[in-house]
Design a protein around this motif. Sequence first.
Motif, short mmCIF file in Angstrom:
data_model
loop_
_atom_site.label_atom_id
_atom_site.label_comp_id
_atom_site.label_asym_id
_atom_site.label_seq_id
_atom_site.Cartn_x
_atom_site.Cartn_y
_atom_site.Cartn_z
N SER A 65 1.27 -1.34 0.17
CA SER A 65 0.46 0.27 0.47
C SER A 65 1.02 1.14 0.02
CB SER A 65 -1.17 -0.26 1.13
OG SER A 65 -0.40 0.49 2.61
N ILE A 68 3.16 5.93 4.88
CA ILE A 68 2.45 6.44 5.46
C ILE A 68 3.26 6.42 6.83
CG2 ILE A 68 -0.12 5.70 5.35
CD1 ILE A 68 0.14 3.91 7.72
N GLY A 95 1.58 1.15 4.78
CA GLY A 95 0.26 1.22 5.82
C GLY A 95 -0.15 -0.45 5.44
N TYR A 158 0.96 -4.65 13.29
CA TYR A 158 -0.04 -5.04 12.10
C TYR A 158 0.50 -6.56 11.70
CZ TYR A 158 0.85 0.14 11.36
OH TYR A 158 1.48 1.42 10.88
N THR A 189 -5.02 0.37 4.53
CA THR A 189 -4.97 1.39 3.69
C THR A 189 -5.71 2.03 2.27
OG1 THR A 189 -2.47 1.05 4.86
CG2 THR A 189 -2.71 3.02 3.72
N THR A 193 -2.83 0.04 -4.03
CA THR A 193 -2.42 -0.65 -3.35
C THR A 193 -1.53 -1.14 -4.88
OG1 THR A 193 -2.92 -0.85 -1.57
CG2 THR A 193 -2.12 -2.86 -2.38
#
Length: 284
Positions: A65, A68, A95, A158, A189, A193
Motif C-alpha cells: 500500500s 504513511i 500501511g 500490524y 490502508t 495498493t
Amino acid sequence: MSAKAVTCLVIVALVLALSIPAWAGVVNVTASPDRIDVGLNFSGQKVSISGIAPPDSDIYVKLVSPTINVKLNKKGKFGFLWMNVSHAIVHNIPGMYLVYSSAPLEQLSPALQRRMGIDSDFQAVRDKAIIKETAGNHTRTLTGLQGKDYLDALFNMYEKSGLYRVKENAIQREGRQFHLTVTLPGSATQGKTAIIAYAVKNGQIVGTSRSTLDICPVGMVRWERTTAQTKGLLYGTYAVLIALAAGLIINFLFHFLEKRFAVLMSRLSGKLPAERREVSTEIH
C-alpha cells in the motif's frame, strides 16, 4: 548475399521463433474486484487474485500500500509507574504489506529476496523506514539496530491486525494458471495498493507483472479524509463541535436515565406514592 540466402535465413529465424513456447517469460496478474469502496461500515473484504505464469515456476505475490507516517510511544518504568519516556515517528512505511507464495521463501536466495522485497522479516520495509525519536527536548534519527525496537513493535501490531502478513504455499497452481484469495482487514490502508507477481524458476526471475487495487474512501469517510488533508482548520473545528455535541448528548442521557432510575427505585421501595395526589380541605 544472394536473395536465396536471405530467404533461407528468414525461414530459419521464423522456425526458431515459432519453436519457443508461447508462454516463455509471460506473467500476468489481476485482482477481482480491482476497486473497493470504504465507508463507515467497512469491516474488510476478500479479493481474488489470479494470473498466468510459465509452468513449473514458483509464484510470489506481494501487495504494497502507499507509505504513511506512524506515531509510536515507548514506555519506561519509574518506581512503580509506567510512563512514556520517548516518542517516535516512523516515516516511509507501507500501511499494508502482504506476501504470498506457492513455495517456501527459503528457496529464494538472500540476494533474490532483497531484489524482490520478499522475506519473512520484512527487511525491505526496514531498510527504507526512517525513524525520528524525541526524548525530552532532543530529537534524533535512528538507524539500524537503534530503531529495531520500534519497528519490531510496529510490525507485531500490524501482523495482529492483518496489515502485515507472510503466507507460504498459499497460491494454487494449475498449469499456467495461479490463484489466491486475500482477506483485507477493515483497517486496510486507503489508496492505490500495488500488486506485484514474480515467477521464479531455477533461482532466476523469469517474469513479473504488476496491477493495482484501488481502495477508495466514500461518503463520510471520504469527506473526513479530504477535509483533514486540505482544510485542516475546518476539520479541527468540526471535530471540536462534534465532541461538544456528543458530550452534551451523553450528559443529557445520563441525567435522564438517572432520574428514571430514581423514580423506579422509589416506587419499588414504596417510600413515595406511585402518583401525585391533591388534598382538598373545607372550612366549616
